[in-house]
Scaffold this active site. Structure first.
Site, PDB file in Angstrom:
ATOM      1  N   CYS A 115       0.839  -1.200   0.000  1.00 15.49           N
ATOM      2  CA  CYS A 115       0.000   0.000   0.000  1.00 15.49           C
ATOM      3  C   CYS A 115       0.877   1.254   0.000  1.00 15.49           C
ATOM      4  CB  CYS A 115      -0.997  -0.028   1.157  1.00 15.49           C
ATOM      5  SG  CYS A 115      -2.366   1.141   0.952  1.00 15.49           S
ATOM      6  N   HIS A 144      -3.712  -4.787  -0.113  1.00 14.38           N
ATOM      7  CA  HIS A 144      -3.219  -5.353   1.145  1.00 14.38           C
ATOM      8  C   HIS A 144      -3.298  -6.881   1.104  1.00 14.38           C
ATOM      9  CE1 HIS A 144      -2.887  -1.729   3.732  1.00 14.38           C
ATOM     10  NE2 HIS A 144      -3.813  -1.245   2.908  1.00 14.38           N
ATOM     11  N   GLU A 165      -2.463  -8.882   3.411  1.00 18.96           N
ATOM     12  CA  GLU A 165      -2.900  -9.347   4.738  1.00 18.96           C
ATOM     13  C   GLU A 165      -4.397  -9.174   4.940  1.00 18.96           C
ATOM     14  OE1 GLU A 165      -2.131  -4.976   5.458  1.00 18.96           O
ATOM     15  OE2 GLU A 165      -1.391  -6.559   4.133  1.00 18.96           O
TER      16      GLU A 165
END
Length: 201
Positions: free
Chosen positions: A79, A183, A185
């Site tokens: 990001c 992202h 994650e």
């Protein structure tokens, strides 16, 4: 061991948990010696480009990250962390980045006139080049974005884009330098596959 660089900005603990889920050893650190001894680096980031650069410089990590990357160590920017890899950003002024990749960061609002900003939600990936980061993925897999600025003039390193009225650079790579605007994650199984692939570099 993967060093998640802690400079006061990023989803550090969720990222570490995701890495552990795919069997990768990771440490959250701002210690220069740990960063230098790590096998790979991840540069996360949430917030404003200028503030992030200032934090990196104040902590003394700006040159450490740049030097390690230039010496060939694999680094993944996520990001804002991806945006920091580029030459400069025009987010609330003009700010110099790490200049590990060619390109500039500009506001999405200038090109996405009739769409919600920030660009937030799930979008599919369209591959433009082969990359070891995508070894477990299929073109069209969905990932999660949250951002208001995007990379421009980055064709040299572009490996995937997402459609959001315009082609938004979603992932970049040049040699050992990797970046994802989305992202991993927060991207479920697809994101875990990306982190697993990065760990196997």
């Amino acid at each position: 061991m993967i060093a998640i660089i802690n400079y006061g900005s990023g989803n550090l603990f969720s990222l570490k948990s995701s890495l552990q889920m795919v069997g990768l050893e990771a440490v959250i650190t701002s210690d220069k010696s740990v960063i230098q001894s790590a096998e790979k680096l991840i540069l996360p980031g949430v917030g404003a480009f200028g503030d992030a650069v200032e934090k990196l410089k104040t902590s003394g990590l700006f040159e450490v990250v740049k030097s390690e990357a230039q010496n060939g160590k694999p680094i993944l920017g996520i990001c804002l962390g991806m945006q920091l890899l580029f030459e400069k950003s025009f987010e609330y002024g003009e700010h110099q980045g790490l200049a590990l990749l060619q390109g500039e960061i500009k506001p999405l609002s200038a090109v996405c006139k009739n769409l919600r900003i920030p660009h937030m939600g799930w979008n599919s990936l369209n591959f433009t080049k082969q990359s070891p980061l995508f070894k477990y993925l299929t073109c069209g897999d969905f990932v999660y974005f949250v951002h208001s600025f995007y990379a421009t003039n980055c064709d040299e390193s572009l490996i995937a884009y997402a459609n959001y009225s315009v082609k938004v650079p979603a992932a970049v790579q040049k040699n050992n330098i990797y970046g994802t605007q989305f992202h991993p994650e927060k991207s479920g199984e697809v994101g875990l596959k990306i982190l697993r692939a990065f760990g196997e570099l």
